[in-house]
Design a protein around this motif. Sequence first.
Motif, short mmCIF file in Angstrom:
data_model
loop_
_atom_site.label_atom_id
_atom_site.label_comp_id
_atom_site.label_asym_id
_atom_site.label_seq_id
_atom_site.Cartn_x
_atom_site.Cartn_y
_atom_site.Cartn_z
N GLY A 188 0.82 -1.20 0.00
CA GLY A 188 0.00 0.00 0.00
C GLY A 188 0.85 1.25 0.00
N ASN A 189 0.19 2.37 0.14
CA ASN A 189 0.86 3.67 0.04
C ASN A 189 1.34 4.14 1.41
OD1 ASN A 189 1.80 6.02 -1.10
ND2 ASN A 189 -0.17 7.05 -0.93
N PHE A 190 2.34 3.49 1.91
CA PHE A 190 2.94 3.84 3.20
C PHE A 190 4.44 4.05 3.00
CE2 PHE A 190 -0.07 3.39 6.70
CZ PHE A 190 -1.16 2.87 6.04
N PRO A 191 5.03 4.88 3.87
CA PRO A 191 6.47 5.14 3.73
C PRO A 191 7.30 3.89 4.01
CG PRO A 191 5.62 6.15 5.74
CD PRO A 191 4.43 5.67 4.96
N GLY A 192 8.58 3.97 3.61
CA GLY A 192 9.47 2.84 3.75
C GLY A 192 9.76 2.45 5.19
N ARG A 193 9.35 3.29 6.14
CA ARG A 193 9.53 2.95 7.56
C ARG A 193 8.71 1.70 7.94
NH1 ARG A 193 7.36 5.72 11.04
NH2 ARG A 193 5.82 6.91 9.85
N PHE A 194 7.72 1.44 7.13
CA PHE A 194 6.86 0.27 7.37
C PHE A 194 7.39 -0.88 6.50
CE2 PHE A 194 3.31 2.02 9.80
CZ PHE A 194 3.52 3.38 9.63
N SER A 195 7.71 -1.97 7.14
CA SER A 195 8.21 -3.13 6.39
C SER A 195 7.67 -4.41 7.01
CB SER A 195 9.75 -3.16 6.39
OG SER A 195 10.23 -3.30 7.72
N GLY A 196 7.82 -5.48 6.30
CA GLY A 196 7.33 -6.74 6.81
C GLY A 196 8.11 -7.90 6.25
N ARG A 197 7.78 -9.07 6.75
CA ARG A 197 8.35 -10.28 6.20
C ARG A 197 7.47 -11.45 6.57
NH1 ARG A 197 13.71 -11.80 9.82
NH2 ARG A 197 12.87 -11.34 11.89
N GLN A 198 7.68 -12.53 5.87
CA GLN A 198 6.93 -13.75 6.15
C GLN A 198 7.90 -14.91 6.21
OE1 GLN A 198 4.18 -15.25 3.13
NE2 GLN A 198 2.72 -15.85 4.72
N PHE A 199 7.65 -15.79 7.13
CA PHE A 199 8.52 -16.94 7.34
C PHE A 199 7.97 -18.17 6.63
CE2 PHE A 199 11.09 -14.69 10.34
CZ PHE A 199 10.24 -13.79 10.94
N SER A 200 8.75 -19.22 6.61
CA SER A 200 8.35 -20.43 5.87
C SER A 200 7.10 -21.09 6.46
CB SER A 200 9.51 -21.42 5.82
OG SER A 200 9.90 -21.77 7.13
N ASN A 201 6.81 -20.82 7.72
CA ASN A 201 5.59 -21.39 8.32
C ASN A 201 4.39 -20.45 8.18
OD1 ASN A 201 6.29 -19.37 10.07
ND2 ASN A 201 6.35 -20.65 11.91
N SER A 202 4.54 -19.43 7.35
CA SER A 202 3.53 -18.42 7.02
C SER A 202 3.35 -17.35 8.09
CB SER A 202 2.16 -19.04 6.70
OG SER A 202 2.24 -19.81 5.53
N ARG A 203 3.96 -17.50 9.23
CA ARG A 203 3.91 -16.44 10.23
C ARG A 203 4.54 -15.17 9.65
NH1 ARG A 203 6.74 -14.21 14.52
NH2 ARG A 203 8.64 -15.37 14.01
N SER A 204 4.01 -14.04 10.09
CA SER A 204 4.49 -12.78 9.52
C SER A 204 4.82 -11.79 10.63
CB SER A 204 3.44 -12.20 8.58
OG SER A 204 3.83 -10.94 8.07
#
Lengths: 114, 115
Positions: free
Chosen positions: A58-74
Amino acid sequence: KAGVTQTPRYLIKTRGQQVTLSCSPISGHRSVSWYQQTPGQGLQFLFEYFSETQRNKGNFPGRFSGRQFSNSRSEMNVSTLELGDSALYLCASSFSSGHSYEQYFGPGTRLTVT
Amino acid sequence: AQSVAQPEDQVNVAEGNPLTVKCTYSVSGNPYLFWYVQYPNRGLQFLLKYITGDNLVKGSYGFEAEFNKSQTSFHLKKPSALVSDSALYFCAVSPLNQAGTALIFGKGTTLSVSS
């Protein structure tokens, strides 16, 4: 079947700090999306992860980030917190990624930035 | 731009009366439309969705929604309201110009059912 879980449920941080929020999807769900809910802006899409890859943002600044692990947890991370980041952050999971899949939401993490 | 509008901030109905929560949309192409409900201090719960097919979609807790392509509307309805239906309702669309499962939400409508 257990629902979407989010930890922590409540968080108070100081401006300039960073924060990490966690989301465990429903078992078998491979897509995880994050939303920000505020009284002024309503519900806004942050990003979606599917098979450990960011599918959409979405339209949010780069300060917002995420990731997802192999077990789908995020996890989502917000760096250099601002007062305006105070919000309810909702995680949602769906069986797969696509327009027709309904999402199942967790209870949210209430973040307060002082 | 693709968007969803919920023209009423609040809807008040008496228990036992029919209820309607309005939603209009603006999307390019065929829409994928959803209704969610949010109770205080909780996340959103999925109620129903329209993908294709019958214009009347039935969902959870006795709710249904009517898709009207000519009026670009997707109103949520229930024949007989319960006090426990009091909550915040969101209409949402999945934009076809974006990959994945992202939703664009309306601002929400607070439904208040009085006994």
